[in-house]
Scaffold this active site. Structure first.
Site, short mmCIF file in Angstrom:
data_model
loop_
_atom_site.label_atom_id
_atom_site.label_comp_id
_atom_site.label_asym_id
_atom_site.label_seq_id
_atom_site.Cartn_x
_atom_site.Cartn_y
_atom_site.Cartn_z
N THR A 149 10.71 5.71 6.29
CA THR A 149 10.09 4.90 7.61
C THR A 149 10.68 5.16 8.94
O THR A 149 11.88 5.74 8.80
CB THR A 149 10.02 3.31 7.33
N ASN A 201 10.36 3.20 11.15
CA ASN A 201 10.51 1.67 11.93
C ASN A 201 12.05 1.47 11.73
O ASN A 201 12.53 1.37 10.78
CB ASN A 201 9.77 0.89 10.84
N GLY A 222 13.74 -1.01 12.73
CA GLY A 222 14.02 -2.44 11.97
C GLY A 222 13.93 -2.62 10.20
O GLY A 222 14.87 -2.94 9.93
N ASP A 270 5.35 0.19 0.84
CA ASP A 270 3.85 0.09 1.36
C ASP A 270 3.79 -1.77 1.11
O ASP A 270 4.04 -2.06 0.23
CB ASP A 270 2.91 0.73 0.69
N PHE A 320 5.89 -9.69 13.01
CA PHE A 320 5.15 -8.74 13.61
C PHE A 320 3.89 -8.81 12.78
O PHE A 320 3.84 -9.74 12.07
CB PHE A 320 5.60 -7.25 13.54
N GLY A 321 2.74 -7.93 12.70
CA GLY A 321 1.72 -7.89 12.09
C GLY A 321 0.85 -9.53 11.97
O GLY A 321 0.59 -9.96 13.11
N TYR A 322 0.78 -9.84 10.88
CA TYR A 322 -0.14 -11.06 10.70
C TYR A 322 0.66 -12.30 10.67
O TYR A 322 0.55 -13.52 10.06
CB TYR A 322 -1.08 -11.16 9.19
N ASP A 323 2.19 -12.08 10.94
CA ASP A 323 2.90 -13.17 10.91
C ASP A 323 2.62 -14.66 11.71
O ASP A 323 2.69 -15.75 11.28
CB ASP A 323 4.41 -12.81 11.63
#
Ligand code: IMP
Length: 202
Positions: free
Chosen positions: A9, A11, A13, A76, A157-160
Site C-alpha cells: 500500500t 497509504n 497509515g 482489500d 476515513f471513508g464511511y466511518d
C-alpha cells in the site's frame, strides 16, 4: 538477518498499522515507496480476495525481478450494505465515481438508503500474504453494524461517519484509533494473520 515484509500500500497509515504489529526485532517492514514501486495496480477482481491477491502478486513479481526475497502483505476492504444487495462492496472507494471523495461516497450511500428502515451493513477486510514463489494465504475480518441517517464524527476515513458497529452508540468516526482498531474488520483480519503465522506483536 531480519525477515523483510513489504506492505502493498502507499497509504502511510496502513504501513504504520502493520509495522506496529510486527515485532521490529525480527521483521523489517517496507512500504511500496520504500521499494520504489510507483505503478498503479488495477483492481480488476470480482471479490475482495481476488483484488488482494492481484496486489500481492504484482508486488511479488516486481520483487522477484529485482532478486529481493520478501513476504508481501496486501489488503482489500470495503462496506457491504444489506438493503443494497452488498453494494458498494469492492467498489467502496469509487462508489460515486473514480475521483470521488469520501464524503461524496457516503452521501450517495445515504441517498440510496433514504427512507429505508433496513440499515444493516458490514465492513470486510481480506488480507493476502504471499512470499516470493509460494502460494498465497488469506485472512478475513468483518465488523457488523448499521448505517445512520446523518453523518457524525471527524476521525477515521471513508464511511466511518455513517457506520455504527453493533453494540455501540457511536460511529467509527467518533472513536479513537485504538477503539476502532479493536473492533474493526482490518483489526480482526490482522489478529487472525498474526495468530496463524505466529508473528509476535510488539
Ligand atoms: P481499500 O482497502 O484501501 O481499497 O479501501 C476500500 C474503501 O473501502 C475505502 O476507500 C473506504 O471507502 C472503504 N473502507 C475500507 N475500510 C474502511 C474503514 O475502516 N472505514 C471506512 N471506510 C472503509
Amino acid at each position: 538477518m531480519k525477515e523483510l515484509y513489504v506492505i502493498a500500500t502507499s497509504n502511510p497509515g496502513k504501513v504504520r498499522e502493520f509495522a506496529n504489529l510486527l515485532d521490529s526485532n525480527f521483521y523489517e517492514t517496507k512500504s511500496l515507496s520504500d521499494i520504489d514501486f510507483h505503478e498503479k495496480i488495477e483492481e480488476t477482481g470480482s471479490s475482495f480476495e481476488e483484488n488482494a491477491a492481484i496486489k500481492a502478486n504484482a508486488i511479488c513479481n516486481f520483487l522477484e525481478k529485482k532478486g529481493i526475497v520478501a513476504t508481501v502483505i496486501a489488503d482489500d476492504s470495503g462496506l457491504e450494505v444489506e438493503a443494497l444487495n452488498g453494494a458498494p462492496g469492492i467498489y467502496s472507494a469509487r462508489y460515486a465515481g473514480d475521483q470521488a471523495s469520501d464524503q461524496e461516497n457516503y452521501e450517495l450511500l445515504l441517498s440510496r438508503l433514504k427512507g429505508n428502515l433496513d440499515r444493516e451493513a458490514r465492513f470486510v477486510c481480506v488480507l493476502c500474504i504471499q512470499k516470493t514463489k509460494e502460494a498465497p494465504r488469506f485472512f478475513e475480518g468483518e465488523c457488523k453494524g448499521d448505517i445512520i441517517e446523518t453523518p457524525k464524527g471527524s476521525e477515521g476515513f471513508g464511511y466511518d461517519p455513517v457506520f455504527i458497529p453493533k453494540g455501540y452508540d457511536r460511529t467509527f468516526a467518533e472513536m479513537t484509533l485504538a477503539e476502532k482498531k479493536a473492533l474493526s474488520h482490518r483489526g480482526q483480519a490482522i489478529k487472525k494473520m498474526i495468530e496463524a503465522l505466529k508473528l509476535s506483536p510488539n
